[in-house]
Design a protein around this motif. Structure first.
Motif, PDB file in Angstrom:
ATOM      1  N   GLU A 199     -43.452  23.424 -17.702  1.00  0.00           N
ATOM      2  CA  GLU A 199     -43.704  22.153 -17.057  1.00  0.00           C
ATOM      3  C   GLU A 199     -45.042  22.193 -16.335  1.00  0.00           C
TER       4      GLU A 199
ATOM      5  N   VAL B  86     -42.715  19.221 -20.461  1.00  0.00           N
ATOM      6  CA  VAL B  86     -42.530  18.161 -19.466  1.00  0.00           C
ATOM      7  C   VAL B  86     -43.761  18.106 -18.579  1.00  0.00           C
TER       8      VAL B  86
ATOM      9  N   ARG C 296     -44.967  16.148 -14.841  1.00  0.00           N
ATOM     10  CA  ARG C 296     -44.460  15.421 -13.697  1.00  0.00           C
ATOM     11  C   ARG C 296     -45.609  14.879 -12.853  1.00  0.00           C
TER      12      ARG C 296
ATOM     13  N   ARG D  66     -41.416  11.445 -14.531  1.00  0.00           N
ATOM     14  CA  ARG D  66     -41.327  12.559 -15.488  1.00  0.00           C
ATOM     15  C   ARG D  66     -41.699  12.046 -16.871  1.00  0.00           C
TER      16      ARG D  66
END
Length: 228
Positions: A117, A153, A155, A195
């Motif tokens: 991430e 991912v 964020r 997200r």
């Protein structure tokens, strides 16, 4: 006669972040160095980032004494350099349009080798706002993170009232991911978290040209191995 030890071959690059460049249709994003940080400080002093009546940043660093604002900026970036490791790193890109520094875009990885991430943050000086640059520079680092680093991912977050950040997130495919109540300027403020999964990324119709992404850098970032 003493025999010197044979040199290590090849010698690992001691600072592989240097020289990483992303190019988009209108922008160049290049990892910071001391020269570009001076240019960034000058641009912030000349144009500012937001009206004095607003504070879009969780940490109100732009309210520092103007005499010391630049010093605080470069110390922050130097601190990120000193802290960087495969366990935690920040890629700080100084953004240029038509060879002029107009802002900053960063990408942060925390235990990236396990979590896959990233989080992002950015700002533009005021004269460069409203031209689509914020969308373009975040799209560039998202494409780099998903397609080169192997991120799954991404964020981001923004405070109540930061419509520009919210709009960029919406265009690129982020979805709501909760809120937090924080103390901001001694007031109760909502922080919105968003997200973006790799499959949901709304690609801009172009791909960034990536220069300077090396095997040493991939290893330093705990990213997927570089494919030759």
């Amino acid at each position: 006669m003493d025999v010197l030890p044979a040199p290590i071959d090849p010698v690992p690059d001691p600072w592989p972040m240097a020289g990483l460049v992303l190019r988009t249709p209108h922008l160049e994003l290049r990892t910071e160095d001391d020269v570009s940080l001076r240019e960034l400080v000058a641009a912030v002093h000349a144009s500012g980032i937001h009206p004095s009546s607003e504070m879009p940043f969780r940490m109100p660093w732009t309210r520092a004494d103007p005499r010391h604002l630049g010093r605080g900026m470069v110390q922050y970036f130097w601190g990120n350099r000193a802290r960087a490791s495969p366990e935690w790193w920040t890629l700080t890109f100084v953004v240029r349009a038509q060879d002029r520094v107009i802002g900053l875009q960063d990408v942060v990885g925390d235990r990236f080798g396990v979590r896959r991430e990233v989080s992002t943050g950015s700002y533009l000086v005021r004269h460069a706002q409203g031209r689509g640059y914020g969308n373009e520079m975040r799209a560039a680092v998202l494409a780099f993170a998903f397609d080169h680093l192997g991120a799954l991912v991404a964020r981001s977050e923004y405070l109540t009232g930061n419509a520009r950040s919210a709009a960029v997130s919406a265009r690129l495919g982020y979805r709501d991911d909760g809120t937090a109540t924080i103390v901001h300027d001694d007031e109760r403020v909502t922080e919105y978290r968003v997200r973006l999964d790799r499959e949901a990324f709304v690609r801009p119709g172009w791909e960034p040209v990536v220069e300077g992404y090396t095997a040493d850098l991939a290893g330093f970032l705990a990213a997927e191995p570089l494919v030759s």
